[in-house]
Design a protein around this motif. Structure first.
Motif, PDB file in Angstrom:
ATOM      1  N   ASN A 106       0.828  -1.207   0.000  1.00 28.79           N
ATOM      2  CA  ASN A 106       0.000   0.000   0.000  1.00 28.79           C
ATOM      3  C   ASN A 106       0.860   1.255   0.000  1.00 28.79           C
ATOM      4  OD1 ASN A 106       0.819   0.477   2.725  1.00 28.79           O
ATOM      5  ND2 ASN A 106      -0.775  -0.941   3.427  1.00 28.79           N
ATOM      6  N   SER A 107       0.202   2.409   0.069  1.00 31.00           N
ATOM      7  CA  SER A 107       0.909   3.682  -0.016  1.00 31.00           C
ATOM      8  C   SER A 107       1.850   3.902   1.160  1.00 31.00           C
ATOM      9  CB  SER A 107      -0.090   4.832  -0.116  1.00 31.00           C
ATOM     10  OG  SER A 107      -0.986   4.816   0.973  1.00 31.00           O
ATOM     11  N   THR A 108       1.532   3.325   2.314  1.00 28.74           N
ATOM     12  CA  THR A 108       2.428   3.449   3.473  1.00 28.74           C
ATOM     13  C   THR A 108       3.751   2.756   3.195  1.00 28.74           C
ATOM     14  OG1 THR A 108       0.564   3.542   5.016  1.00 28.74           O
ATOM     15  CG2 THR A 108       2.727   2.954   5.930  1.00 28.74           C
ATOM     16  N   HIS A 109       3.676   1.528   2.641  1.00 27.89           N
ATOM     17  CA  HIS A 109       4.897   0.800   2.268  1.00 27.89           C
ATOM     18  C   HIS A 109       5.706   1.626   1.269  1.00 27.89           C
ATOM     19  CE1 HIS A 109       2.343  -2.902   3.268  1.00 27.89           C
ATOM     20  NE2 HIS A 109       3.247  -2.795   4.224  1.00 27.89           N
ATOM     21  N   TYR A 110       5.004   2.176   0.284  1.00 27.29           N
ATOM     22  CA  TYR A 110       5.689   2.946  -0.757  1.00 27.29           C
ATOM     23  C   TYR A 110       6.365   4.180  -0.168  1.00 27.29           C
ATOM     24  CZ  TYR A 110       6.493   6.217  -4.532  1.00 27.29           C
ATOM     25  OH  TYR A 110       7.084   7.127  -5.370  1.00 27.29           O
ATOM     26  N   ASN A 111       5.660   4.915   0.670  1.00 24.88           N
ATOM     27  CA  ASN A 111       6.223   6.146   1.226  1.00 24.88           C
ATOM     28  C   ASN A 111       7.438   5.870   2.108  1.00 24.88           C
ATOM     29  OD1 ASN A 111       4.430   7.979   0.035  1.00 24.88           O
ATOM     30  ND2 ASN A 111       2.907   7.684   1.659  1.00 24.88           N
ATOM     31  N   LEU A 112       7.396   4.776   2.873  1.00 24.47           N
ATOM     32  CA  LEU A 112       8.543   4.414   3.703  1.00 24.47           C
ATOM     33  C   LEU A 112       9.741   4.043   2.832  1.00 24.47           C
ATOM     34  CD1 LEU A 112       6.793   2.311   6.499  1.00 24.47           C
ATOM     35  CD2 LEU A 112       7.892   4.540   6.762  1.00 24.47           C
ATOM     36  N   TRP A 113       9.461   3.268   1.756  1.00 25.65           N
ATOM     37  CA  TRP A 113      10.549   2.917   0.836  1.00 25.65           C
ATOM     38  C   TRP A 113      11.112   4.166   0.168  1.00 25.65           C
ATOM     39  CZ3 TRP A 113      10.608   3.797  -4.489  1.00 25.65           C
ATOM     40  CH2 TRP A 113      11.751   3.320  -5.143  1.00 25.65           C
ATOM     41  N   ARG A 114      10.228   5.072  -0.248  1.00 22.47           N
ATOM     42  CA  ARG A 114      10.672   6.288  -0.936  1.00 22.47           C
ATOM     43  C   ARG A 114      11.579   7.133  -0.027  1.00 22.47           C
ATOM     44  NH1 ARG A 114       8.985   9.348  -5.415  1.00 22.47           N
ATOM     45  NH2 ARG A 114       9.533  11.559  -5.193  1.00 22.47           N
ATOM     46  N   LYS A 115      11.212   7.275   1.248  1.00 20.22           N
ATOM     47  CA  LYS A 115      12.035   8.038   2.188  1.00 20.22           C
ATOM     48  C   LYS A 115      13.402   7.367   2.358  1.00 20.22           C
ATOM     49  CE  LYS A 115       8.279  10.059   4.941  1.00 20.22           C
ATOM     50  NZ  LYS A 115       7.595  10.067   6.252  1.00 20.22           N
ATOM     51  N   GLU A 116      13.378   6.050   2.410  1.00 21.96           N
ATOM     52  CA  GLU A 116      14.626   5.302   2.581  1.00 21.96           C
ATOM     53  C   GLU A 116      15.553   5.507   1.387  1.00 21.96           C
ATOM     54  OE1 GLU A 116      15.056   0.877   1.639  1.00 21.96           O
ATOM     55  OE2 GLU A 116      14.863   0.880   3.801  1.00 21.96           O
ATOM     56  N   ILE A 117      15.003   5.371   0.174  1.00 27.04           N
ATOM     57  CA  ILE A 117      15.827   5.491  -1.033  1.00 27.04           C
ATOM     58  C   ILE A 117      16.256   6.935  -1.248  1.00 27.04           C
ATOM     59  CG2 ILE A 117      14.116   5.939  -2.847  1.00 27.04           C
ATOM     60  CD1 ILE A 117      16.701   3.174  -3.055  1.00 27.04           C
ATOM     61  N   ASN A 118      15.426   7.873  -0.813  1.00 30.68           N
ATOM     62  CA  ASN A 118      15.738   9.299  -0.988  1.00 30.68           C
ATOM     63  C   ASN A 118      16.855   9.744  -0.060  1.00 30.68           C
ATOM     64  OD1 ASN A 118      15.129  11.439  -2.637  1.00 30.68           O
ATOM     65  ND2 ASN A 118      13.570  12.280  -1.305  1.00 30.68           N
ATOM     66  N   ALA A 119      17.060   8.987   1.013  1.00 27.88           N
ATOM     67  CA  ALA A 119      18.090   9.335   1.988  1.00 27.88           C
ATOM     68  C   ALA A 119      19.468   8.821   1.575  1.00 27.88           C
ATOM     69  CB  ALA A 119      17.723   8.775   3.359  1.00 27.88           C
ATOM     70  N   THR A 120      19.530   8.048   0.508  1.00 29.39           N
ATOM     71  CA  THR A 120      20.807   7.510   0.044  1.00 29.39           C
ATOM     72  C   THR A 120      21.541   8.548  -0.797  1.00 29.39           C
ATOM     73  OG1 THR A 120      19.919   6.605  -2.035  1.00 29.39           O
ATOM     74  CG2 THR A 120      19.760   5.223  -0.046  1.00 29.39           C
ATOM     75  N   ASN A 148      -4.512  -4.996  -7.953  1.00 28.57           N
ATOM     76  CA  ASN A 148      -4.907  -3.597  -8.067  1.00 28.57           C
ATOM     77  C   ASN A 148      -3.969  -2.718  -7.237  1.00 28.57           C
ATOM     78  OD1 ASN A 148      -6.190  -1.081  -7.839  1.00 28.57           O
ATOM     79  ND2 ASN A 148      -8.221  -2.005  -8.037  1.00 28.57           N
ATOM     80  N   PHE A 149      -3.285  -1.796  -7.922  1.00 27.39           N
ATOM     81  CA  PHE A 149      -2.391  -0.869  -7.226  1.00 27.39           C
ATOM     82  C   PHE A 149      -2.903   0.570  -7.318  1.00 27.39           C
ATOM     83  CE2 PHE A 149       0.362  -4.463  -8.353  1.00 27.39           C
ATOM     84  CZ  PHE A 149       0.934  -4.738  -7.123  1.00 27.39           C
ATOM     85  N   ASN A 150      -4.218   0.733  -7.445  1.00 26.73           N
ATOM     86  CA  ASN A 150      -4.788   2.065  -7.631  1.00 26.73           C
ATOM     87  C   ASN A 150      -4.511   3.001  -6.462  1.00 26.73           C
ATOM     88  OD1 ASN A 150      -5.778   1.325 -10.090  1.00 26.73           O
ATOM     89  ND2 ASN A 150      -7.863   0.904  -9.364  1.00 26.73           N
ATOM     90  N   GLU A 151      -4.334   2.441  -5.252  1.00 24.08           N
ATOM     91  CA  GLU A 151      -4.027   3.288  -4.103  1.00 24.08           C
ATOM     92  C   GLU A 151      -2.614   3.855  -4.187  1.00 24.08           C
ATOM     93  OE1 GLU A 151      -3.165   3.054   0.684  1.00 24.08           O
ATOM     94  OE2 GLU A 151      -3.753   1.238  -0.388  1.00 24.08           O
ATOM     95  N   VAL A 152      -1.710   3.057  -4.784  1.00 26.74           N
ATOM     96  CA  VAL A 152      -0.296   3.429  -4.787  1.00 26.74           C
ATOM     97  C   VAL A 152       0.071   4.307  -5.985  1.00 26.74           C
ATOM     98  CG1 VAL A 152       2.070   2.537  -4.715  1.00 26.74           C
ATOM     99  CG2 VAL A 152       0.221   1.270  -3.606  1.00 26.74           C
ATOM    100  N   TYR A 153      -0.473   4.001  -7.159  1.00 26.16           N
ATOM    101  CA  TYR A 153      -0.076   4.677  -8.390  1.00 26.16           C
ATOM    102  C   TYR A 153      -0.055   6.209  -8.286  1.00 26.16           C
ATOM    103  CZ  TYR A 153       0.413   0.732 -11.610  1.00 26.16           C
ATOM    104  OH  TYR A 153       0.854  -0.377 -12.263  1.00 26.16           O
ATOM    105  N   PRO A 154      -1.099   6.856  -7.721  1.00 33.48           N
ATOM    106  CA  PRO A 154      -1.081   8.324  -7.659  1.00 33.48           C
ATOM    107  C   PRO A 154       0.061   8.887  -6.820  1.00 33.48           C
ATOM    108  CG  PRO A 154      -3.297   7.473  -7.281  1.00 33.48           C
ATOM    109  CD  PRO A 154      -2.368   6.307  -7.204  1.00 33.48           C
ATOM    110  N   LYS A 155       0.612   8.054  -5.919  1.00 36.73           N
ATOM    111  CA  LYS A 155       1.687   8.520  -5.035  1.00 36.73           C
ATOM    112  C   LYS A 155       3.061   8.428  -5.711  1.00 36.73           C
ATOM    113  CE  LYS A 155      -1.358   8.504  -1.559  1.00 36.73           C
ATOM    114  NZ  LYS A 155      -2.479   7.751  -2.125  1.00 36.73           N
ATOM    115  N   ILE A 156       3.146   7.694  -6.812  1.00 36.70           N
ATOM    116  CA  ILE A 156       4.436   7.484  -7.466  1.00 36.70           C
ATOM    117  C   ILE A 156       4.755   8.676  -8.363  1.00 36.70           C
ATOM    118  CG2 ILE A 156       5.780   5.992  -8.979  1.00 36.70           C
ATOM    119  CD1 ILE A 156       4.079   3.661  -8.094  1.00 36.70           C
ATOM    120  N   VAL A 157       5.651   9.511  -7.891  1.00 35.08           N
ATOM    121  CA  VAL A 157       6.084  10.688  -8.656  1.00 35.08           C
ATOM    122  C   VAL A 157       7.610  10.646  -8.772  1.00 35.08           C
ATOM    123  CG1 VAL A 157       4.119  12.112  -7.989  1.00 35.08           C
ATOM    124  CG2 VAL A 157       6.171  12.071  -6.540  1.00 35.08           C
ATOM    125  N   PRO A 158       8.173  11.280  -9.797  1.00 41.14           N
ATOM    126  CA  PRO A 158       9.632  11.249  -9.996  1.00 41.14           C
ATOM    127  C   PRO A 158      10.392  11.844  -8.808  1.00 41.14           C
ATOM    128  CG  PRO A 158       8.523  12.067 -11.959  1.00 41.14           C
ATOM    129  CD  PRO A 158       7.493  12.009 -10.874  1.00 41.14           C
TER     130      PRO A 158
END
Length: 261
Positions: A106-120, A148-158
């Motif tokens: 879900n979007s929580t998993h994605y946001n946590l991963w994004r913060k982790e990768i952004n900190a590298t 269905n990944f409709n919850e996550v897709y809108p959160k995926i930005v460059p």
């Protein structure tokens, strides 16, 4: 699913196996006993991979890692060796989410991963390439498993760094700089190689794939229709393939100087 300890380890300590029954394409039911693994976790991962490849793994069991393994297997005969290699390199940065089931992601998993990768210290390009692989995996899961990944897709930005200066200027040799550079190259083979790169704009892999058949001395033209890449998954060292893109297949006029050399 049946994973068991054989209590008879191999010399290197492998003793876990999995056993299951599966149907062949002909509808026959067969029993399969795996080779031995060092840990129960390894046996479990391989059991899921085996069932997935034989069409019996349910979506609720499938993790991001299972999905990637299935996707990678599917792409084996569809993309080039260097593309498969890029998948492997990028998946290393999805390790922290690889054990999450795809129907629970879900979007929580994605946001946590994004913060982790952004900190590298990874470059913006690398971060976006890794995220591109994640989207490719989501699209693959949607196509083949109806996830269905409709919850996550809108959160995926460059990934973008607002403080990073963008420099689109390409630093190239001027003609005088190139003449100075080439004047100290005495080996004719390397001299011609550098001249082809400079005057014709070939990629290094395209240059390495050239044969005499690519050169038309009468028409003074060079035909570019092949490329050399590293053979990451075989024992040949290198492979001759088609160019990087379809538009890379081209015919280039050659100067009198280059023809003479």
């Amino acid at each position: 699913m049946s994973i068991r300890n054989t209590n008879i380890p191999t010399k290197d300590g492998r003793k876990w196996v999995f056993e299951l029954r599966y149907k062949t394409l002909q509808g026959e039911t067969k029993k399969y006993t795996s080779k031995k693994f060092k840990t129960k976790r390894e046996a479990d991962d391989e059991e899921k991979k085996f069932r997935m490849l034989h069409g019996s793994l349910q979506v609720y069991d499938m993790t991001i890692k299972n999905l990637y393994d299935n996707f990678f297997e599917y792409q084996q005969d569809k993309v080039k060796s260097n593309t498969l290699r890029s998948y492997q390199e990028r998946f290393k940065y999805l390790k922290s989410i690889e054990n999450i089931r795809i129907n629970e992601f879900n979007s929580t998993h994605y946001n946590l991963w994004r913060k982790e990768i952004n900190a590298t210290n990874l470059s913006e390009t690398t971060k976006n390439n890794v995220q591109k692989l994640l989207k490719i995996l989501f699209n693959y899961a949607t196509k083949w498993y109806g996830t269905n990944f409709n919850e996550v897709y809108p959160k995926i930005v460059p990934f973008r760094n607002p403080n990073q200066l963008v420099n689109h200027e390409v630093d190239c040799f001027t003609y005088d700089e190139f003449k100075k550079f080439i004047s100290v190259e005495d080996d004719l083979v390397y001299k011609v190689a550098f001249e082809i790169l400079y005057y014709c704009g070939l990629r290094s892999g395209e240059l390495r794939s050239l044969t005499w058949n690519h050169i038309d001395f009468n028409r003074k033209e060079l035909k570019v229709n092949s490329n050399v890449v590293k053979d990451y998954f075989g024992d040949k060292g290198y492979l001759v393939t088609t160019p990087k893109t379809k538009s890379s297949i081209r015919t280039i006029p050659l100067s009198e100087l280059l023809i003479n050399d």
